[in-house]
Scaffold this active site. Sequence first.
Site, mmCIF file in Angstrom:
data_model
loop_
_atom_site.group_PDB
_atom_site.id
_atom_site.type_symbol
_atom_site.label_atom_id
_atom_site.label_comp_id
_atom_site.label_asym_id
_atom_site.label_seq_id
_atom_site.Cartn_x
_atom_site.Cartn_y
_atom_site.Cartn_z
ATOM 1 N N HIS A 194 13.315 12.550 -3.873
ATOM 2 C CA HIS A 194 13.167 13.475 -2.737
ATOM 3 C C HIS A 194 13.549 14.898 -3.131
ATOM 4 O O HIS A 194 13.050 15.858 -2.559
ATOM 5 C CB HIS A 194 13.970 12.980 -1.534
ATOM 6 C CG HIS A 194 13.274 11.853 -0.832
ATOM 7 N ND1 HIS A 194 13.655 10.552 -0.971
ATOM 8 C CD2 HIS A 194 12.180 11.852 -0.050
ATOM 9 C CE1 HIS A 194 12.835 9.783 -0.280
ATOM 10 N NE2 HIS A 194 11.929 10.537 0.288
ATOM 11 N N ARG A 301 8.816 14.642 7.558
ATOM 12 C CA ARG A 301 9.988 13.834 7.196
ATOM 13 C C ARG A 301 11.151 14.269 8.089
ATOM 14 O O ARG A 301 11.976 15.094 7.710
ATOM 15 C CB ARG A 301 10.345 14.039 5.716
ATOM 16 C CG ARG A 301 9.336 13.441 4.733
ATOM 17 C CD ARG A 301 9.797 13.650 3.293
ATOM 18 N NE ARG A 301 9.119 12.802 2.332
ATOM 19 C CZ ARG A 301 8.075 13.193 1.587
ATOM 20 N NH1 ARG A 301 7.593 14.399 1.703
ATOM 21 N NH2 ARG A 301 7.528 12.349 0.731
ATOM 22 N N ARG A 337 7.439 11.089 11.205
ATOM 23 C CA ARG A 337 8.035 9.826 10.782
ATOM 24 C C ARG A 337 9.434 9.716 11.366
ATOM 25 O O ARG A 337 10.209 10.673 11.307
ATOM 26 C CB ARG A 337 8.093 9.808 9.253
ATOM 27 C CG ARG A 337 8.783 8.582 8.710
ATOM 28 C CD ARG A 337 8.638 8.504 7.227
ATOM 29 N NE ARG A 337 9.545 9.405 6.540
ATOM 30 C CZ ARG A 337 9.582 9.527 5.209
ATOM 31 N NH1 ARG A 337 8.735 8.844 4.468
ATOM 32 N NH2 ARG A 337 10.449 10.328 4.643
ATOM 33 N N GLU A 435 4.722 0.904 2.154
ATOM 34 C CA GLU A 435 5.411 1.375 0.946
ATOM 35 C C GLU A 435 6.269 0.288 0.314
ATOM 36 O O GLU A 435 7.015 0.549 -0.623
ATOM 37 C CB GLU A 435 6.225 2.637 1.243
ATOM 38 C CG GLU A 435 7.111 2.570 2.459
ATOM 39 C CD GLU A 435 7.776 3.905 2.779
ATOM 40 O OE1 GLU A 435 7.715 4.846 1.975
ATOM 41 O OE2 GLU A 435 8.388 3.984 3.864
ATOM 42 N N ASN A 458 5.179 6.757 -3.357
ATOM 43 C CA ASN A 458 6.443 6.947 -4.089
ATOM 44 C C ASN A 458 7.281 5.676 -4.044
ATOM 45 O O ASN A 458 7.806 5.214 -5.054
ATOM 46 C CB ASN A 458 7.255 8.098 -3.485
ATOM 47 C CG ASN A 458 6.434 9.355 -3.353
ATOM 48 O OD1 ASN A 458 5.500 9.550 -4.123
ATOM 49 N ND2 ASN A 458 6.747 10.194 -2.380
ATOM 50 N N ASP A 459 7.409 5.147 -2.835
ATOM 51 C CA ASP A 459 8.194 3.916 -2.708
ATOM 52 C C ASP A 459 7.396 2.698 -3.127
ATOM 53 O O ASP A 459 7.959 1.758 -3.690
ATOM 54 C CB ASP A 459 8.701 3.759 -1.271
ATOM 55 C CG ASP A 459 9.923 4.615 -1.035
ATOM 56 O OD1 ASP A 459 10.803 4.628 -1.923
ATOM 57 O OD2 ASP A 459 9.996 5.292 -0.004
ATOM 58 N N CYS A 506 0.243 9.373 1.755
ATOM 59 C CA CYS A 506 1.103 10.550 1.916
ATOM 60 C C CYS A 506 2.145 10.648 0.808
ATOM 61 O O CYS A 506 2.990 11.532 0.826
ATOM 62 C CB CYS A 506 1.766 10.560 3.287
ATOM 63 S SG CYS A 506 2.880 9.184 3.539
HETATM 64 C C1 PEP Z 1 6.567 7.603 -0.091
HETATM 65 O O1 PEP Z 1 7.415 6.730 -0.263
HETATM 66 O O2 PEP Z 1 5.543 7.720 -0.801
HETATM 67 C C2 PEP Z 1 6.709 8.579 1.008
HETATM 68 C C3 PEP Z 1 5.750 9.397 1.324
HETATM 69 O O3 PEP Z 1 7.914 8.638 1.634
HETATM 70 P P1 PEP Z 1 9.212 9.272 0.941
HETATM 71 O O4 PEP Z 1 8.776 9.979 -0.305
HETATM 72 O O5 PEP Z 1 9.818 10.199 1.919
HETATM 73 O O6 PEP Z 1 10.050 8.077 0.672
HETATM 74 MG MG MG Z 2 8.889 6.411 1.254
#
Ligand code: PEP
Ligand code: MG
Length: 574
Positions: A194, A301, A337, A435, A458-459, A506
């Site tokens: 992050h 976020r 979110r 995710e 990302n997750d 996203c």
């Molecule tokens: C992700 O996990 O891809 C996402 C968009 O959420 P974050 O990066 O805030 O965990």
């Molecule tokens: Mg995420």
Amino acid sequence: MSFTLHGIAVSSGIAIGHAHLLSHSSLEVAHYVLPKQFVAEEIARFDAALLATRSEFAGLRSNRPSYAAAEFDAFLELHQMILDDPLLSIGPREMVEREYCNVEWAIKVQTDALAAQFDEFEDAYLRERQADVKQVAERLLKQLSGQPGHQPTHLRHDVETILVAHDLSPADMIQFKPQQYAAFITDAGSATSHTAIVARSLNTPCVVGLHHARELVREDDLLILDGEQGVLIVNPDKAILAEYKLLQSEWELERKKLKRLRTARANTLDGVAIELHANIEKPEDIVEAKENGATGIGLFRSEFLFLNRDQLPDEEEQFESYRAAATGMKGQPVTIRTFDLGADKQIKGVEHVASNPALGLRAIRLCLAEPQLFRTQLRALLRATHYGNIKILIPMLSCVSELNQTLQFIAATKQSLDDEGIPYDREVKIGGMIEIPAAALSLNVFARRLDFLSIGTNDLIQYTLAIDRTDEDVAHLYDPLHPAVLHLLSHVIGTANKLGVPVSVCGEMAGELAYTRLFLGMGLRQFSMSSAQVPSIKQRILTTSLPEIAALTQKILRADDPMKIRELLDKLNA
Ligand code: PEP
Ligand code: MG
């Protein structure tokens, strides 16, 4: 002496400026000997810091948020006990008297001694309390420095400044917004942490995972940072400097050109319309989103509203933030979110100590565990739906019972607004983030109950490949092109399209040019990314023909050799 370091590029652009070093931990302190006449003064500093830390604890106790779990009291009590331990409350004093050393050093030595005692415990839980010892010591040291947190001390305004840190939390990074650093460099970190995401949203060049930059770079060194290649050049010679100045102006020119695409529609060559939305952290970020031509907010976020503060935002403050985003986007969609706190984004004072934070009480799990906090946010969100096109997005769903509980919370909140005669959008769309591999693999059950889906790559990558996205030691294993990841992505996009449920991506992959055509070939028609990335992704879409990429995309999805996948992807992007 000139030298070069290589790290992970997370936010592009070229910066040239002077280094400003940030201490990576308050526990990293200097050691010096004091002239005898200053010893009494040093002890007085310690006594004052001890007193201030005690009253800080008293303040935390009396301002205990109503939602705070009973653990909050236990946590405070533990920290109070640690502070009162003779090793911390008396030891430093005696050491300064005995050795004439500076008190910061005495605290560090005593803290290490106390932490070592915890090391002896057989019980893993007790052993982990070493972290609490260090947190208490950091509070003391912050009182001594008179500047809690990672606040920059002396920013020069006559030269560009590049911040060099061992590590920065997302909360630290977001504070730098108004500071206008030319670039950020950290030893730790990975491309999808992050912290990196916030750096990208600040539109500031950033390289992470440099390992030893904080040790090797000296205050005020001249630095060149290439945020595209992940390269840091320290004290460059004249020729290199001139070369990078040229590259920098070319890069800026290119960005200006791309910005001219702001009002163009993001249509493929064969005329298919693609939605390009922006990811934001605060309502004020919509200005940049619109400047870059985003036609909606695909991910707000909201948890960033909760960071860096002693009092959490109440319903009214949250409502104003959500309403501001909705009205600012003038009817275009704003996907908010519900807070994804926990893991690397902790609320002050109620940190949940988890042995494995990424797998612990995070996002929707924390919402459901803190019902009062969740209800407050849902009320604020639903009230704001009356003023624009707000959609609600639920993070980190793993099983249907979590989703059912969440939908019950939303229904109950709607009922309470009805009872009070407060207006809201009765048709508000509720979406879920995909995710966690479990959610991707059991997509139908989520798709049936939700109005839209958003893939958090990302997750999804973190949990599929079992790599902590904040840990630079495993950052090399982060691989969006791993066949398992590609399989999950195409499965989710394909299934959602088949079921007629809108789906977007996203995560950071959505803003990477290398993957735009691959996603289009999988059937993705909506992307959400950092605002600064919208223009270049739009340009790629404008030069893509869907029929032309179809066969090659299928070939990539069938391939299982990583080298082959990369080779085919290069062909797709040629
Ligand atoms: C992700 O996990 O891809 C996402 C968009 O959420 P974050 O990066 O805030 O965990
Ligand atoms: Mg995420």
